[in-house]
Scaffold this active site. Sequence first.
Site, PDB file in Angstrom:
ATOM      1  N   THR A 110       0.851  -1.178   0.000  1.00  0.00           N
ATOM      2  CA  THR A 110       0.000   0.000   0.000  1.00  0.00           C
ATOM      3  C   THR A 110       0.892   1.234   0.000  1.00  0.00           C
ATOM      4  O   THR A 110       1.893   1.281   0.717  1.00  0.00           O
ATOM      5  CB  THR A 110      -0.972   0.006   1.198  1.00  0.00           C
ATOM      6  OG1 THR A 110      -1.733   1.206   1.146  1.00  0.00           O
ATOM      7  CG2 THR A 110      -0.279  -0.107   2.536  1.00  0.00           C
ATOM      8  N   HIS A 111       0.563   2.178  -0.879  1.00  0.00           N
ATOM      9  CA  HIS A 111       1.402   3.374  -1.040  1.00  0.00           C
ATOM     10  C   HIS A 111       0.525   4.617  -0.891  1.00  0.00           C
ATOM     11  O   HIS A 111      -0.563   4.676  -1.477  1.00  0.00           O
ATOM     12  CB  HIS A 111       2.055   3.353  -2.436  1.00  0.00           C
ATOM     13  CG  HIS A 111       2.928   4.543  -2.698  1.00  0.00           C
ATOM     14  ND1 HIS A 111       4.169   4.703  -2.120  1.00  0.00           N
ATOM     15  CD2 HIS A 111       2.727   5.639  -3.471  1.00  0.00           C
ATOM     16  CE1 HIS A 111       4.687   5.849  -2.526  1.00  0.00           C
ATOM     17  NE2 HIS A 111       3.845   6.438  -3.339  1.00  0.00           N
ATOM     18  N   GLY A 145      10.243  -3.230  -9.463  1.00  0.00           N
ATOM     19  CA  GLY A 145      10.521  -1.785  -9.424  1.00  0.00           C
ATOM     20  C   GLY A 145      10.159  -1.196  -8.068  1.00  0.00           C
ATOM     21  O   GLY A 145       9.839  -1.927  -7.133  1.00  0.00           O
ATOM     22  N   ASP A 147       7.396   0.687  -6.313  1.00  0.00           N
ATOM     23  CA  ASP A 147       5.974   1.107  -6.406  1.00  0.00           C
ATOM     24  C   ASP A 147       5.458   1.080  -7.846  1.00  0.00           C
ATOM     25  O   ASP A 147       4.648   1.917  -8.239  1.00  0.00           O
ATOM     26  CB  ASP A 147       5.820   2.521  -5.809  1.00  0.00           C
ATOM     27  CG  ASP A 147       6.200   2.548  -4.339  1.00  0.00           C
ATOM     28  OD1 ASP A 147       6.776   3.564  -3.914  1.00  0.00           O
ATOM     29  OD2 ASP A 147       5.953   1.548  -3.634  1.00  0.00           O
TER      30      ASP A 147
END
Length: 202
Positions: A110-111, A145, A147
């Site tokens: 979660t970002h 990568g 995000d």
Amino acid sequence: KRLVVLVSGSGTNLQALLDEIAAVGAEAYGAEIVAVGADREHIEGLARAERAGLPTFVRKVKDYDSRDEWDAALAETVSAHEPDLVVSAGFMKIVGKEFLSRFGGRFVNTHPALLPSFPGAHGVRDALAYGAKVTGCTVHFVDDGVDTGPIIAQGVVEVRDEDDESALHERIKEIERRLLVEVVGRIARSGYRIEGRKVVIQ
Ligand code: GRF
């Protein structure tokens, strides 16, 4: 489904999962948290796990001779708990190829920004500094990568003129916690397919 949750900080996203599972029961939710891991000691996220009676583990990069050895040790530790899904809830380390070879495709992060905008460790600060009028949070599968993995769900949060980073982050986290609880439950209960960059939840 068995979940391992990785944290690096206050663990309020972890707490939201713990509260939901306690409220509805693991059966109805479709998943139970079997262990919580961190990259550092003495964080509230670990205390929350201990209060819930869950096994915890800490794997610190500085305890290993190389980043790859840390990555392998973390992968091994997580594997021992036989998770169906690994959830990064504020885990602030980029995992390596060993971890991804074992958990890629079932590792969710979660970002606190609307990816692909504002990836990385300062998504809230970057959106604010940029003058974005809306930002939000993204739940996505982790790829190799930063995000950049396939997006599962997003939530939008308005930026207010009087916002500073912590006020905006708190408002994002209110949406983020609900989004994470909803998404983890749905993919645990009904399964999903990843087709290129598209995530299809059955
Ligand atoms: C969350 O907003 C997460 O997206 C970001 O750090 C925050 C962690 O919050 N990477 P918490 O530890 O779950 O309270």
